[in-house]
Design an enzyme around this catalytic site. Structure first.
Site, short mmCIF file in Angstrom:
data_model
loop_
_atom_site.label_atom_id
_atom_site.label_comp_id
_atom_site.label_asym_id
_atom_site.label_seq_id
_atom_site.Cartn_x
_atom_site.Cartn_y
_atom_site.Cartn_z
N GLU A 30 30.05 20.94 34.03
CA GLU A 30 29.84 21.79 35.28
C GLU A 30 28.44 21.73 35.96
OE1 GLU A 30 32.80 22.95 35.07
OE2 GLU A 30 33.26 24.95 36.09
N CYS B 26 42.20 51.28 65.21
CA CYS B 26 41.59 52.63 65.86
C CYS B 26 41.96 51.63 66.86
CB CYS B 26 40.31 53.53 65.96
SG CYS B 26 39.36 54.07 66.91
N CYS C 32 36.56 59.10 66.14
CA CYS C 32 36.50 60.12 67.53
C CYS C 32 38.21 59.90 67.35
CB CYS C 32 36.52 57.96 67.88
SG CYS C 32 38.57 57.07 67.76
N CYS D 84 35.30 54.22 70.86
CA CYS D 84 34.42 54.33 69.79
C CYS D 84 33.12 54.29 69.20
CB CYS D 84 35.62 54.18 68.44
SG CYS D 84 35.85 54.84 66.91
N CYS E 70 42.06 58.41 63.71
CA CYS E 70 40.22 57.33 63.62
C CYS E 70 39.02 59.15 62.93
CB CYS E 70 39.74 57.00 64.69
SG CYS E 70 38.11 56.29 65.02
N LYS F 269 39.74 33.02 28.05
CA LYS F 269 39.11 33.99 29.03
C LYS F 269 38.54 34.28 28.54
CE LYS F 269 39.09 32.37 33.57
NZ LYS F 269 39.95 31.67 34.00
N TYR G 35 29.75 18.08 29.78
CA TYR G 35 31.21 18.58 28.50
C TYR G 35 32.44 17.78 28.00
CZ TYR G 35 33.20 20.81 32.09
OH TYR G 35 33.93 21.69 33.75
N LYS H 19 32.65 28.43 28.32
CA LYS H 19 33.30 27.35 28.97
C LYS H 19 32.42 27.78 30.60
CE LYS H 19 38.34 28.10 31.57
NZ LYS H 19 37.43 28.13 33.23
N GLU I 237 33.24 25.90 22.15
CA GLU I 237 31.99 25.22 24.01
C GLU I 237 32.10 27.06 24.77
OE1 GLU I 237 32.81 22.34 25.79
OE2 GLU I 237 33.03 20.59 23.93
N SER J 25 42.54 20.36 34.41
CA SER J 25 42.23 22.18 34.21
C SER J 25 43.15 21.93 32.83
CB SER J 25 42.75 22.10 35.22
OG SER J 25 44.12 22.91 34.99
N LEU J 26 42.79 23.06 31.83
CA LEU J 26 42.59 23.47 30.87
C LEU J 26 43.69 24.86 30.89
CD1 LEU J 26 39.21 23.51 29.42
CD2 LEU J 26 41.12 22.24 29.30
N ASP K 40 2.74 16.45 40.32
CA ASP K 40 3.28 15.71 41.77
C ASP K 40 1.79 14.45 42.12
OD1 ASP K 40 4.35 18.91 42.07
OD2 ASP K 40 2.98 19.61 42.28
N ASP L 90 31.37 29.01 34.24
CA ASP L 90 31.84 29.48 35.92
C ASP L 90 31.28 28.61 36.65
OD1 ASP L 90 33.88 30.29 37.39
OD2 ASP L 90 32.96 32.18 37.02
#
Ligand code: IVH
Length: 697
Positions: free
Chosen positions: A188, A439, A424, A445, A421, A327, A240, A128, A126, A95-96, A49, A130
């Site tokens: 990612e 309702c 009521c 209500c 409902c 996946k 990656y 994946k 590797e 994409s894959l 700092d 998310d």
């Protein structure tokens, strides 16, 4: 000119301070790397700092040395950054293909070998990650651009936000000069679980909608307007994939290991495998071990290691043939369905909920699962007592995916959707073409009435502090507030309230002050707070701008309503019906009498000086933010568009106007004005097509 001793000393000081800026930047960037990439800090936070403050002070003293890649810039700014420019990817972002089984992995590997004319191939395994994918561009060791995936061909330029992510190097490790002059690295952006939990906790406290998963939280954060907010979101990044004309090695694995030396965060969980067995071992190891990682992963990526082989295999229309994603199955648990209950929302929508025997799932205990609506429920064909599978499919609320029919006993009663409902007793309705039951007893209500009061006081609506769920319950129960308009008569019950359990003197005073204060909220907020079906925060703003008064909204025809941006036939119908209910009109009249704003403050100047003109904004500004300029253009009758075309009349240009825009504008002969000129014209109201000449004339 002769320099005296003082001048010489001063010159020396300036030179050494400027050098200090350069060395502090390199040093701090190295400490960032040690801390955020290598997890191995070598100085204390306090020392860090102190150095950072020294650099900040020096940068203030020498503004001419400003560098967007300085470590000081990672904190971001509070200013609203305006829209993100679109950038074309140098290499499309594909994409894959996904697989879910060992046999599909074998089939893919066989295809690879066949595609290579019978050659074997080493496969890199590797994790994946998310999150949300990003492409980072580096020129001469400096980050120049960060682009989201977008549609794969063009993405959003989110550089200003990405600079705040501390594990992304702004300047590459100077000792390792092996990097090419120009290259791209993809990876990612992730929100670690810890940061995700903290963010959702904060949002819960602020009554803001929660993010369903870290992926949504990461991509949402990346699109925030204020960079200072992005800096506080605790984002991280794993890289990656290295791309460019002069890569350091001939294999994917070696390229990543080199990129690691340049300062990028490359996962340690990366392995070159030589057989399907090795691949399967990797998968089964990480299927369990990933639960101990600080970030979310949803599978394994397999890539052919050799770049020549990658080139030979090439691409299909959407995905590379040299890579595939395996996946992981979402975690699921089996438990008993004890009952089905029904919730009533503030709009009267009925949501069936499965009440389950509590079961452990991905670290939390699940007791309930949403059943959405009658159709969803009947597809599952649920019986009370059934053993059901619950999954957390990236959503906050788990869902039932399957019933174990083998465990069903003949005496288990079938679950039928209710007809009345649960709150009521009113007969429910299901409109044609809709999946939900409602309702219709909107004014009698209880959960609907309470839900509307809660919505009315919400932060994004009237923002009345100190009225949470419990307070609404007790105000309702005591009979003081049955309708949101009653809030403005609460002051009459001040003494009684102060005597009630749970309401202290101070909290009542604060609550009444907040209610009084809310009368200052602009019309667009009042409109949102009223709870008209489907009018969300953004639509409320658009309606307020266009229609301007509640009376005009009430009297508008369905056709007129549909001329408002975002308002389609269903919403128009919903608005009309809402005003046809006398109770709603009465609430509006009461609120108007209590002093709430039923008209827009910012009246658009219909015959404004910018009428009929299309203006593009480009660059950064000093007097107003881009958003403010956008609002001004619209307020004065003009139209703001994002891309330059033959229809563009003017470009309002700030600092660093995009070169592509400049080139296009010059080609089309479009006039360029700066912010001073723009402000002067608005101020004088003398904006005609004649009095603006192209820049430089
Ligand atoms: S490689 C052309 N490697 O998964 C190949 N992608 O479903 C480029 N992802 O868009 C992607 N971890 O956002 C690759 N280790 C990894 C990954 C990964 C996550 C994401 C990425 C990609 C998506 C494809």
């Amino acid at each position: 000119m002769q320099l005296n001793l003082f001048d010489i000393e001063e010159n020396n000081k300036v030179a050494s301070e400027k050098e200090r800026i350069i060395s502090l930047r390199a040093e701090l960037e190295q400490h960032n790397r040690n801390y955020y990439v290598l997890n191995n800090p070598t100085i204390s936070d306090k020392e860090f700092d102190t150095k950072m403050r020294e650099l900040q002070d020096l940068e203030v003293k020498y503004p001419e040395l400003f560098d967007p890649n300085s470590p000081t810039q990672r904190v971001g700014s509070d200013l609203d950054g305006g829209a993100f420019e679109q950038v074309e990817h140098r290499y499309p972002m594909l994409s894959l293909a996904n697989t879910y089984s060992e046999s599909e992995i074998r089939e893919w590997y066989d295809r690879v070998v066949k595609g290579l004319g019978g050659q074997q191939a080493d496969i890199v395994c590797e994790l994946k990650y998310d999150g949300t994918s990003i492409s980072l561009w580096y020129e001469k060791g400096k980050l120049t651009k960060a682009v989201t995936r977008g549609d794969g061909v063009r993405g959003d330029d989110v550089t200003r936000n990405v600079r705040t992510i501390k594990s992304i190097p702004l300047t590459l490790n100077a000792d390792k000069k092996s990097y090419p002059d120009s290259f791209e690295i993809r990876g990612e952006i992730l929100m670690p679980w810890k940061a995700f939990d903290r963010l959702n906790k904060e949002r819960e406290e602020q009554e803001e909608p929660l993010f369903a998963n870290p992926r949504n939280a990461a991509s949402g954060s990346l699109k925030l307007q204020k960079t200072s907010e992005v800096a506080n979101r605790g984002l991280d990044a794993y890289l990656y994939y290295l791309l460019g004309e002069q890569l350091p090695a001939q294999t994917h694995y070696d390229n990543l290991q080199t990129a690691k030396k340049w300062g990028f965060k490359i996962s340690d969980a990366i392995k070159v495998c030589h057989s399907i067995e090795e691949i399967m071992n990797y998968i089964s190891y990480w299927d369990t071990e990933r639960k101990n990682l600080p970030v979310a992963t949803d599978g394994i990526v397999l890539k052919v290691n050799n770049l020549n082989q990658q080139r030979n295999l090439g691409y299909t229309a959407k995905t590379p043939r040299w890579a595939i994603a395996f996946k992981f199955r979402a975690e699921r648990a089996c438990t008993k369905l004890r009952n089905v209950t029904y919730q009533v929302g503030r709009m009267g929508t009925i949501t069936p909920v499965a009440e389950l025997k509590p079961v452990q799932l991905s670290g939390t205990i699940v007791k309930r699962a949403t059943l959405h609506n009658e159709d969803f429920m009947s597809q599952l064909d649920l019986h009370i007592g059934d053993m059901v599978y619950v999954e957390k499919g990236g959503e906050i609320i788990p869902k039932i995916t399957e019933v174990d029919l083998e465990q069903r006993k003949p005496n288990f009663p079938k679950v039928l959707f209710i007809t009345h409902c649960p709150e009521c007793g009113t007969l429910l309705v299901r409109k044609d073409g809709e999946a939900a039951h409602y309702c219709p007893n909107t004014n009698g209500c209880e959960p609907q009435l309470k839900g509307r009061i809660r919505h009315f006081v919400e932060r994004k609506a009237m923002n009345i502090d100190g009225i949470g769920e419990e307070v609404v319950d007790s105000l309702y129960k005591s009979g003081f507030v049955k309708n949101y308009a009653d809030l403005y008569l609460l002051y009459k019950h001040e003494d009684e309230l102060k005597r009630q359990d749970g309401f202290g003197e101070l909290s009542v005073n604060n609550m009444l002050a907040a209610i009084e204060q809310s009368k200052q909220q602009p019309f667009e907020r009042v409109l949102f707070a009223l709870g008209i079906p489907q009018i969300g925060e953004t639509t409320a703003k658009k309606i307020a701008r266009k229609v301007k008064t509640i009376d005009r909204l009430r009297d508008a025809t369905i056709d007129e309503l549909q001329t408002i941006e975002d308002v389609g036939p269903i919403m128009a119908q919903g608005i009309k019906q809402w005003f046809e209910n006398p109770a709603n009109v009465q609430s509006v009249e009461r609120l108007r009498n209590y002093g709430l704003k039923m008209e827009s403050d910012v009246a658009e100047i219909e015959d404004g000086p910018l009428k009929g003109l299309t203006i593009v904004i480009s660059g950064t500004f000093t007097k107003h933010s881009r958003e403010e300029y956008k609002a001004l253009i619209e307020q004065y009758g003009g139209k703001n568009t994002s891309s330059v075309s033959a229809k563009t009349d003017y470009i309002l240009a700030g600092e660093n106007m995009g070169p592509a825009k400049l080139e296009k504008a010059e080609k089309l002969g479009i006039k360029i004005i700066d912010e001073d000129m723009f402000n002067q014209i608005l101020f004088n109201h003398e904006f005609t097509t004649e009095n603006i000449s192209p820049q430089g004339e």
